[in-house]
Design an enzyme around this catalytic site. Structure first.
Site, PDB file in Angstrom:
ATOM      1  N   LYS A 107       0.850  -1.196   0.000  1.00 47.54           N
ATOM      2  CA  LYS A 107       0.000   0.000   0.000  1.00 47.54           C
ATOM      3  C   LYS A 107       0.882   1.242   0.000  1.00 47.54           C
ATOM      4  O   LYS A 107       1.939   1.261   0.627  1.00 47.54           O
ATOM      5  CB  LYS A 107      -0.895  -0.052   1.247  1.00 47.54           C
ATOM      6  N   SER A 188      -9.655   1.302   3.278  1.00 44.83           N
ATOM      7  CA  SER A 188      -8.806   2.109   2.441  1.00 44.83           C
ATOM      8  C   SER A 188      -7.739   1.319   1.689  1.00 44.83           C
ATOM      9  O   SER A 188      -7.118   1.864   0.768  1.00 44.83           O
ATOM     10  CB  SER A 188      -8.141   3.197   3.287  1.00 44.83           C
ATOM     11  N   SER A 212      -9.920  -1.135   7.280  1.00 39.75           N
ATOM     12  CA  SER A 212      -9.271  -0.872   5.996  1.00 39.75           C
ATOM     13  C   SER A 212      -8.606  -2.074   5.334  1.00 39.75           C
ATOM     14  O   SER A 212      -8.273  -2.020   4.150  1.00 39.75           O
ATOM     15  CB  SER A 212      -8.247   0.252   6.138  1.00 39.75           C
TER      16      SER A 212
END
Ligand code: NAG
Ligand code: NAG
Ligand code: NAG
Length: 511
Positions: A107, A188, A212
């Site tokens: 990420k 996310s 997330s």
């Protein structure tokens, strides 16, 4: 799935008289597991270069639509060649190097000290120079993994704007669910989930503050592990709250996720207090030993009709009936009704989460900025000003930056924040912990990521596993959650469930 072999045993024996590996074989890249790859490496049927080339090709082909990858590492092929040479030279490949030669996307809020930028999806951090690899990246490299690139995310891990849709960030636009393009991809860690689902990498890494990892895993039919807070280092991760943030794997299978977990857990001096404290949870011999096909046998699982499966209108109980069946068949004891806590009281205490996060975000983000070698922005106030200055680029008109502004207004941990934090601790004690202990549960089972706030405020672990598809084919996951350090038990349950059900299917790219 995995390696398809066309064995030519007679030919092999006839020519060589012994079992030299002249089997003609074809490696199946799509849905390849870490285990498949390791075997193929060993049998000289696959190189890291071929693997990296495959993923780069797939990213080129699919990313214009999916927008799951922000940057590809320009050194990925070089690193792949290096890994191939190391294996050829039989360089010490230790037991800890499960991931040797295996490409991973991380990420974009996880720092890498290489040619890749670390920006949390925002132009405000483009061109910033991180002081070092994130703690988890140090461990990934030590395990031999190849950093393939950066996965997209909800910008700033969804802590800039409450209006921005999940999976949107300025640098790569709106990420798209590969199963049903019009469906929510959730966030996310959106790009990580999509990339794992759509075979853009072997494995991926995400981060969670509240849902997330679990939510995008559920919506994109992948396995996500949100570890106990502190089990994995947050050093070098663009933060929201050190009390809640956790880094974890997002992969196509439970075993892939466990290989990654094994590689990234443990002490890091840049997150010293939390990683030292949580290291007591790490079992001798790591987590792979808990991949047991009969891991469900005798497990007491709480399946709370109230409040999690009680949406009869939405048909949630029915949707999960095949999953419940598999759990029973596997020998688990399903407990429901449960002696439940006072949900109203707990809900009123959980209101404090955003109060606490807001103040913690400002403190920890400013500390992150300060640690950067160079950066276009040096504080939350700078980032707010940046968004105003580049409002078109950052879609300020559409999405605003309410969460940034709210955080900027805070002034450390004052009386209100202290009360909120006390509430959160108390909610965990009289809620989840009491629930688990009174009912003598090994795990709590809940649909999708609905339980994530409970896990978030208490720092508890959860694993989500694909559990089917609804409507036109939108994936749904089932979540197994437990007390701190219960990863071994959760892995046994999740793996056994997955082996019995195999709900995961590759994406169908429906509209
Ligand atoms: C990192 O960002 C710079 C712009 O600041 C860009 O030139 C470079 O290509 C980016 N790196 C990668 C690997 O995309
Ligand atoms: C939900 O549906 C089941 C049957 O499908 C029923 O037994 C149960 O009572 C219902 N629960 C609620 C809260 O309506
Ligand atoms: C703490 O919890 C109580 C309910 O028990 C609630 O009334 C109060 O508003 C909460 N305070 C904060 C700061 O969240």
């Amino acid at each position: 799935m995995g390696i398809r072999k066309i064995l030519l045993p007679f030919l092999g024996l006839a020519i060589f008289g012994f079992s030299v590996d002249i089997v003609s074989s074809e490696f199946s890249f799509r849905e390849a597991t870490v285990h498949d790859i390791r075997i193929a490496f060993k049998q000289n049927e696959l190189t890291s270069r071929e693997l990296v080339e495959f993923y780069i090709r797939e990213i080129k082909r699919l990313n214009p639509v999916l927008r799951a990858v922000i940057e590809v590492n320009p050194d990925a092929l070089y690193l792949a060649d290096k890994a191939d040479q190391e294996r050829k030279a039989k360089a010490p490949v230790s037991k800890k190097s499960w991931l040797h030669g295996i490409p991973i996307l991380v990420k974009d809020n996880i720092a890498t000290k290489d040619k890749l930028n670390t920006t949390s999806g925002s132009y405000a951090l483009l061109g910033s120079v991180v002081p070092r690899d994130a703690g988890v990246v140090v461990k990934l490299r030590a395990a031999g993994a190849i950093i393939l690139g950066k996965a997209s995310l909800s910008e700033w891990a969804h802590e800039r704007s409450s209006k921005a849709p999940s999976g949107w960030c300025a640098r790569s636009g709106q990420a798209v669910n590969p199963y049903v393009k019009s469906a929510d991809p959730c966030g996310s860690s959106t790009g990580s989930a999509i990339s794992a689902a759509a075979n853009l990498a072997s494995v991926t890494l995400g981060t969670e503050t509240d849902g997330s990892i679990l939510c995008p895993s559920s919506y994109n039919s992948v396995v996500g592990i949100k570890p106990t807070v502190g089990l994995t280092s947050r050093g070098g991760v663009v933060p929201i709250s050190l009390r809640q943030d956790s880094v974890g794997p997002m992969c196509r299978t439970v075993s892939d996720a466990v290989y990654v977990l094994d590689a990234i857990v443990g002490f890091d001096r840049y997150d010293a207090v939390a990683t030292r404290k949580a290291s007591k949870y790490i079992p001798r011999g790591g987590y792979v030993q808990f991949l047991k096909a009969d891991g469900l046998r005798g497990k007491r699982l709480g399946i709370p009709h109230e409040p999690f499966f009680s949406f009869n209108g939405s048909g949630l109980s029915q949707v999960f009936e095949p999953s419940f069946h598999a759990l029973r068949q596997g020998g688990a004891i399903l407990v429901d009704p449960l002696e439940t806590p006072n949900f109203e009281a707990i809900a009123s205490m959980l209101v404090g989460e955003q109060i606490a996060l807001s103040a913690e975000f400002k403190l920890s983000l400013n500390a992150y900025f300060k640690d950067l070698v160079t950066s276009p922005v040096r504080s939350l106030a700078d980032a707010i000003a940046f968004n105003k200055k580049f409002s078109r680029l950052e879609k300020l008109g559409e999405y605003g930056q309410d969460l940034f502004l709210e955080a900027e207004k805070t002034n450390g941990i004052g009386e209100l924040e202290k009360e909120a934090l006390q509430n959160l601790t108390r909610a965990s004690k009289i809620g989840f912990e009491r629930w688990m202990k009174k009912n003598k549960l090994d795990a709590l089972v809940t649909p999708l990521s609905l339980v994530s706030p409970v896990l978030a405020v208490g720092g508890y672990p959860g694993i989500i596993v694909p559990a089917g598809y609804v409507n036109v084919g939108i994936p749904i996951g089932i979540c197994f959650a437990g007390l701190k350090g219960s990863e071994p038990t959760l892995i046994e349950i999740a793996y056994s469930f997955e082996q019995a059900t195999k709900f995961r299917e590759p994406p169908s790219f429906k509209h």
